[in-house]
Design a protein around this motif. Structure first.
Motif, short mmCIF file in Angstrom:
data_model
loop_
_atom_site.label_atom_id
_atom_site.label_comp_id
_atom_site.label_asym_id
_atom_site.label_seq_id
_atom_site.Cartn_x
_atom_site.Cartn_y
_atom_site.Cartn_z
N LEU A 17 -32.71 27.01 18.62
CA LEU A 17 -32.51 26.92 20.06
C LEU A 17 -33.13 28.15 20.70
O LEU A 17 -33.21 29.22 20.07
N ARG A 18 -33.53 28.00 21.96
CA ARG A 18 -34.01 29.15 22.71
C ARG A 18 -33.18 29.29 23.99
O ARG A 18 -33.15 28.38 24.81
N LEU A 19 -32.52 30.43 24.11
CA LEU A 19 -31.74 30.73 25.30
C LEU A 19 -32.61 31.54 26.27
O LEU A 19 -33.44 32.34 25.85
N SER A 20 -32.35 31.33 27.57
CA SER A 20 -33.09 32.04 28.60
C SER A 20 -32.12 32.82 29.48
O SER A 20 -31.05 32.31 29.83
N CYS A 21 -32.52 34.01 29.84
CA CYS A 21 -31.77 34.82 30.79
C CYS A 21 -32.73 35.18 31.91
O CYS A 21 -33.65 35.98 31.72
N SER A 58 -32.93 45.66 19.72
CA SER A 58 -31.86 45.92 18.75
C SER A 58 -31.17 44.60 18.43
O SER A 58 -30.97 43.77 19.33
N TYR A 59 -30.79 44.44 17.18
CA TYR A 59 -30.16 43.19 16.74
C TYR A 59 -28.92 43.48 15.93
O TYR A 59 -28.87 44.45 15.15
N ALA A 60 -27.92 42.62 16.05
CA ALA A 60 -26.77 42.68 15.17
C ALA A 60 -27.21 42.30 13.76
O ALA A 60 -28.14 41.51 13.58
N GLU A 61 -26.54 42.85 12.77
CA GLU A 61 -26.92 42.59 11.38
C GLU A 61 -26.87 41.10 11.05
O GLU A 61 -27.67 40.59 10.27
N THR A 62 -25.93 40.39 11.65
CA THR A 62 -25.75 38.97 11.34
C THR A 62 -26.88 38.09 11.83
O THR A 62 -27.01 36.94 11.38
N VAL A 63 -27.72 38.62 12.75
CA VAL A 63 -28.80 37.79 13.28
C VAL A 63 -30.18 38.31 12.95
O VAL A 63 -31.18 37.66 13.27
N LYS A 64 -30.26 39.48 12.34
CA LYS A 64 -31.56 40.05 11.99
C LYS A 64 -32.33 39.09 11.11
O LYS A 64 -31.81 38.55 10.14
N GLY A 65 -33.60 38.89 11.47
CA GLY A 65 -34.44 37.98 10.71
C GLY A 65 -34.32 36.53 11.14
O GLY A 65 -35.13 35.69 10.73
N ARG A 66 -33.33 36.22 11.95
CA ARG A 66 -33.16 34.84 12.44
C ARG A 66 -33.38 34.73 13.95
O ARG A 66 -33.90 33.73 14.43
N PHE A 67 -32.95 35.73 14.70
CA PHE A 67 -33.05 35.72 16.16
C PHE A 67 -34.12 36.69 16.60
O PHE A 67 -34.36 37.73 15.97
N ARG A 68 -34.74 36.38 17.73
CA ARG A 68 -35.78 37.26 18.27
C ARG A 68 -35.72 37.27 19.79
O ARG A 68 -35.61 36.22 20.44
N LEU A 69 -35.83 38.47 20.35
CA LEU A 69 -35.87 38.66 21.80
C LEU A 69 -37.32 38.81 22.24
O LEU A 69 -38.09 39.51 21.59
N TYR A 70 -37.64 38.19 23.37
CA TYR A 70 -38.96 38.45 23.96
C TYR A 70 -38.93 38.06 25.43
O TYR A 70 -38.06 37.33 25.88
N ARG A 71 -39.92 38.60 26.16
CA ARG A 71 -40.00 38.36 27.61
C ARG A 71 -41.10 37.34 27.90
O ARG A 71 -42.04 37.17 27.12
N ASP A 72 -41.01 36.71 29.06
CA ASP A 72 -42.11 35.88 29.52
C ASP A 72 -43.19 36.81 30.09
O ASP A 72 -42.99 38.01 30.23
#
Length: 125
Positions: A17-21, A58-72
């Motif tokens: 899934l991709r969440l947007s803020c 910065s990422y929580a250990e539980t999501v490192k390697g699975r989640f990624r932050l980026y901007r448009d």
């Protein structure tokens, strides 16, 4: 400054899934912005955040390697790309921002005075 989170949904384990803020005004200028996760009956937990000065992540250990932050391209939306989702990732996800010129990412939800509404993520195993 207002934040609007979206993109939640129901998926199977290992899907994405991709969440947007989306931020109004100077939401993303010179302030840290982070995502938090809240499971039923639990407090909000830090997931990932972007430094307001150098855009380091910065990422929580539980999501490192699975989640990624980026901007448009216009830097108006902060995305949280969530891959290989697990049942324990289920819950409400919030984006939050610190006050202006408060640029450092910290994992404490109380450090963030500006919050968007939550978006629900449900992962079935």
């Amino acid at each position: 400054v207002q934040l609007q989170a979206s993109g939640g949904g129901s998926v199977q384990a290992e899907e994405s899934l991709r969440l947007s803020c989306r931020g109004s005004g100077s939401a993303f200028d010179t302030r840290a912005v982070s995502w938090f996760h809240q499971s039923p009956g639990k407090e909000r937990e830090f997931v990932a955040g972007e430094d307001g000065a150098n855009e380091s992540k910065s990422y929580a250990e539980t999501v490192k390697g699975r989640f990624r932050l980026y901007r448009d391209e216009n830097k108006e939306v902060l995305y949280l790309q969530m891959n290989r989702l697990r049942a324990e990732d289920t819950g409400l996800y919030y984006c939050a921002a610190k006050s202006y010129l408060n640029v450092r990412v910290t994992p404490n939800a109380a450090d963030y005075p500006i919050w968007g509404q939550g978006t629900q993520v449900t992962v079935s195993s």
